[in-house]
Design a protein around this motif. Sequence first.
Motif, PDB file in Angstrom:
ATOM      1  N   GLN A   1      22.791  13.439   0.503  1.00 59.39           N
ATOM      2  CA  GLN A   1      22.516  12.148   1.747  1.00 59.39           C
ATOM      3  C   GLN A   1      21.348  13.017   2.984  1.00 59.39           C
ATOM      4  O   GLN A   1      20.561  12.681   3.238  1.00 59.39           O
ATOM      5  CB  GLN A   1      23.293  11.572   1.828  1.00 59.39           C
ATOM      6  CG  GLN A   1      24.272  10.422   0.811  1.00 59.39           C
ATOM      7  CD  GLN A   1      25.703  10.057   1.770  1.00 59.39           C
ATOM      8  OE1 GLN A   1      25.676  10.037   2.788  1.00 59.39           O
ATOM      9  NE2 GLN A   1      26.149   9.039   0.899  1.00 59.39           N
ATOM     10  N   SER A   2      22.275  14.003   2.832  1.00 65.82           N
ATOM     11  CA  SER A   2      21.598  14.637   4.060  1.00 65.82           C
ATOM     12  C   SER A   2      20.647  15.311   3.820  1.00 65.82           C
ATOM     13  O   SER A   2      19.129  15.492   4.605  1.00 65.82           O
ATOM     14  CB  SER A   2      21.826  15.296   5.178  1.00 65.82           C
ATOM     15  OG  SER A   2      22.897  16.409   4.489  1.00 65.82           O
ATOM     16  N   VAL A   3      20.546  16.128   2.996  1.00 65.90           N
ATOM     17  CA  VAL A   3      19.076  17.267   2.642  1.00 65.90           C
ATOM     18  C   VAL A   3      18.191  16.603   1.184  1.00 65.90           C
ATOM     19  O   VAL A   3      17.420  16.990   0.873  1.00 65.90           O
ATOM     20  CB  VAL A   3      19.037  18.501   2.838  1.00 65.90           C
ATOM     21  CG1 VAL A   3      19.873  18.709   3.968  1.00 65.90           C
ATOM     22  CG2 VAL A   3      20.115  19.201   1.484  1.00 65.90           C
ATOM     23  N   GLY A   4      19.158  15.516   0.365  1.00 67.68           N
ATOM     24  CA  GLY A   4      18.197  15.205  -0.684  1.00 67.68           C
ATOM     25  C   GLY A   4      19.144  15.730  -1.980  1.00 67.68           C
ATOM     26  O   GLY A   4      19.964  16.396  -1.955  1.00 67.68           O
ATOM     27  N   ILE A   5      18.187  15.140  -2.967  1.00 68.77           N
ATOM     28  CA  ILE A   5      18.765  15.294  -4.518  1.00 68.77           C
ATOM     29  C   ILE A   5      18.965  16.680  -4.684  1.00 68.77           C
ATOM     30  O   ILE A   5      17.541  17.334  -4.302  1.00 68.77           O
ATOM     31  CB  ILE A   5      18.028  14.487  -5.531  1.00 68.77           C
ATOM     32  CG1 ILE A   5      18.007  13.067  -5.690  1.00 68.77           C
ATOM     33  CG2 ILE A   5      19.204  14.419  -6.648  1.00 68.77           C
ATOM     34  CD1 ILE A   5      17.776  12.010  -6.493  1.00 68.77           C
ATOM     35  N   PRO A   6      19.010  17.554  -5.128  1.00 69.24           N
ATOM     36  CA  PRO A   6      19.182  18.981  -5.646  1.00 69.24           C
ATOM     37  C   PRO A   6      18.138  19.366  -6.480  1.00 69.24           C
ATOM     38  O   PRO A   6      17.927  18.770  -7.392  1.00 69.24           O
ATOM     39  CB  PRO A   6      20.302  19.717  -6.085  1.00 69.24           C
ATOM     40  CG  PRO A   6      20.948  19.159  -5.738  1.00 69.24           C
ATOM     41  CD  PRO A   6      20.685  17.136  -5.726  1.00 69.24           C
ATOM     42  N   ASP A   7      16.857  20.270  -6.181  1.00 68.72           N
ATOM     43  CA  ASP A   7      15.600  21.070  -7.024  1.00 68.72           C
ATOM     44  C   ASP A   7      16.741  21.447  -8.312  1.00 68.72           C
ATOM     45  O   ASP A   7      15.836  20.816  -9.138  1.00 68.72           O
ATOM     46  CB  ASP A   7      15.120  21.767  -6.487  1.00 68.72           C
ATOM     47  CG  ASP A   7      14.697  21.251  -4.994  1.00 68.72           C
ATOM     48  OD1 ASP A   7      13.714  20.197  -4.520  1.00 68.72           O
ATOM     49  OD2 ASP A   7      14.651  21.943  -3.567  1.00 68.72           O
ATOM     50  N   LYS A   8      17.745  21.631  -8.332  1.00 69.89           N
ATOM     51  CA  LYS A   8      17.826  22.621  -9.842  1.00 69.89           C
ATOM     52  C   LYS A   8      19.924  22.211  -9.529  1.00 69.89           C
ATOM     53  O   LYS A   8      20.665  21.980  -8.448  1.00 69.89           O
ATOM     54  CB  LYS A   8      17.890  23.687  -9.862  1.00 69.89           C
ATOM     55  CG  LYS A   8      15.923  24.146  -9.143  1.00 69.89           C
ATOM     56  CD  LYS A   8      16.062  26.300  -9.893  1.00 69.89           C
ATOM     57  CE  LYS A   8      14.721  26.068  -9.716  1.00 69.89           C
ATOM     58  NZ  LYS A   8      14.658  27.587 -10.151  1.00 69.89           N
ATOM     59  N   THR A   9      21.144  22.288 -10.710  1.00 73.15           N
ATOM     60  CA  THR A   9      21.875  22.167 -10.439  1.00 73.15           C
ATOM     61  C   THR A   9      21.732  22.920 -12.146  1.00 73.15           C
ATOM     62  O   THR A   9      21.184  22.846 -13.404  1.00 73.15           O
ATOM     63  CB  THR A   9      21.751  20.910 -10.938  1.00 73.15           C
ATOM     64  OG1 THR A   9      21.625  19.857 -12.289  1.00 73.15           O
ATOM     65  CG2 THR A   9      22.396  19.821  -9.701  1.00 73.15           C
ATOM     66  N   MET A  10      23.476  23.301 -12.494  1.00 68.09           N
ATOM     67  CA  MET A  10      23.858  24.480 -13.141  1.00 68.09           C
ATOM     68  C   MET A  10      25.245  24.195 -13.170  1.00 68.09           C
ATOM     69  O   MET A  10      25.885  24.516 -11.893  1.00 68.09           O
ATOM     70  CB  MET A  10      23.123  25.306 -13.172  1.00 68.09           C
ATOM     71  CG  MET A  10      23.379  26.507 -14.603  1.00 68.09           C
ATOM     72  SD  MET A  10      22.784  28.004 -14.444  1.00 68.09           S
ATOM     73  CE  MET A  10      24.036  29.068 -12.351  1.00 68.09           C
ATOM     74  N   LYS A  11      25.515  23.715 -14.268  1.00 67.00           N
ATOM     75  CA  LYS A  11      26.658  23.947 -14.783  1.00 67.00           C
ATOM     76  C   LYS A  11      27.267  25.508 -15.272  1.00 67.00           C
ATOM     77  O   LYS A  11      26.753  25.966 -16.009  1.00 67.00           O
ATOM     78  CB  LYS A  11      27.438  23.078 -15.762  1.00 67.00           C
ATOM     79  CG  LYS A  11      27.329  21.806 -15.733  1.00 67.00           C
ATOM     80  CD  LYS A  11      27.327  20.848 -17.576  1.00 67.00           C
ATOM     81  CE  LYS A  11      26.728  19.916 -17.475  1.00 67.00           C
ATOM     82  NZ  LYS A  11      26.978  18.794 -18.819  1.00 67.00           N
ATOM     83  N   LEU A  12      28.509  25.782 -14.435  1.00 64.36           N
ATOM     84  CA  LEU A  12      28.964  27.300 -14.549  1.00 64.36           C
ATOM     85  C   LEU A  12      30.473  27.173 -15.165  1.00 64.36           C
ATOM     86  O   LEU A  12      30.487  27.848 -16.020  1.00 64.36           O
ATOM     87  CB  LEU A  12      29.131  28.063 -12.829  1.00 64.36           C
ATOM     88  CG  LEU A  12      28.475  27.600 -11.958  1.00 64.36           C
ATOM     89  CD1 LEU A  12      28.939  28.311 -10.682  1.00 64.36           C
ATOM     90  CD2 LEU A  12      27.288  28.356 -12.196  1.00 64.36           C
ATOM     91  N   VAL A  13      30.985  26.009 -14.930  1.00 59.51           N
ATOM     92  CA  VAL A  13      32.061  26.317 -16.286  1.00 59.51           C
ATOM     93  C   VAL A  13      32.018  25.048 -16.855  1.00 59.51           C
ATOM     94  O   VAL A  13      32.465  23.763 -15.912  1.00 59.51           O
ATOM     95  CB  VAL A  13      33.888  26.961 -15.503  1.00 59.51           C
ATOM     96  CG1 VAL A  13      34.532  26.536 -16.052  1.00 59.51           C
ATOM     97  CG2 VAL A  13      32.962  28.054 -14.320  1.00 59.51           C
ATOM     98  N   ASP A  14      32.808  24.496 -17.930  1.00 55.89           N
ATOM     99  CA  ASP A  14      32.437  23.419 -18.229  1.00 55.89           C
ATOM    100  C   ASP A  14      33.277  23.194 -19.320  1.00 55.89           C
ATOM    101  O   ASP A  14      33.027  23.104 -20.570  1.00 55.89           O
ATOM    102  CB  ASP A  14      31.410  22.826 -18.693  1.00 55.89           C
ATOM    103  CG  ASP A  14      31.082  21.067 -19.519  1.00 55.89           C
ATOM    104  OD1 ASP A  14      32.266  20.484 -19.184  1.00 55.89           O
ATOM    105  OD2 ASP A  14      30.048  20.722 -19.714  1.00 55.89           O
ATOM    106  N   THR A  15      34.395  23.290 -18.914  1.00 56.77           N
ATOM    107  CA  THR A  15      35.925  23.500 -19.590  1.00 56.77           C
ATOM    108  C   THR A  15      36.388  21.936 -20.035  1.00 56.77           C
ATOM    109  O   THR A  15      37.445  21.443 -20.748  1.00 56.77           O
ATOM    110  CB  THR A  15      37.031  24.575 -19.784  1.00 56.77           C
ATOM    111  OG1 THR A  15      37.408  24.061 -17.979  1.00 56.77           O
ATOM    112  CG2 THR A  15      36.866  25.943 -19.425  1.00 56.77           C
TER     113      THR A  15
END
Length: 157
Positions: free
Chosen positions: A43-57
Amino acid sequence: MRRLTIPFALLLTTLTACGALRTHEARDPQGELVGSNILDLAQSVGIPDKTMKLVDTGGPNDRLEAQWNFSNSDAALDMNALVLDIKVGGAGKCSMTATVERWGGKVLAVNFPQAHSDSIGSDYGACEPLVEEALTHNPHTPEDPKWDAFSLVGAAK
């Protein structure tokens, strides 16, 4: 001219330290950003430019890494002296990353991988506007432990 050398160097160091101070404040584990919700950052700086799942269990230890990129070409002071290219006042590139818990979206850590404080021309000044937005416009969204932060994956550009 020699009389101005020391005051000028002191001024440049002080201006660089101002940008570095805000980024250290953002990284602080007892600060405003660490412990807040990823939705607050969005909300304050916007939608992230990149996202990545680090752990997905599917368990409580799942993590997400979100990255915001900011570029500013305007500098309050831009000097080219021999081999030095000094920009003071916010010019440069900044990347802010946040490590986030999957369930609830709690921010565990904030980092600035491109910024460094070992030179006057560091990118801490470029990070300052992004950090200022995040710190001053943090809405403090209530945490919902059932909300899945992985829903932000794919929302990035």
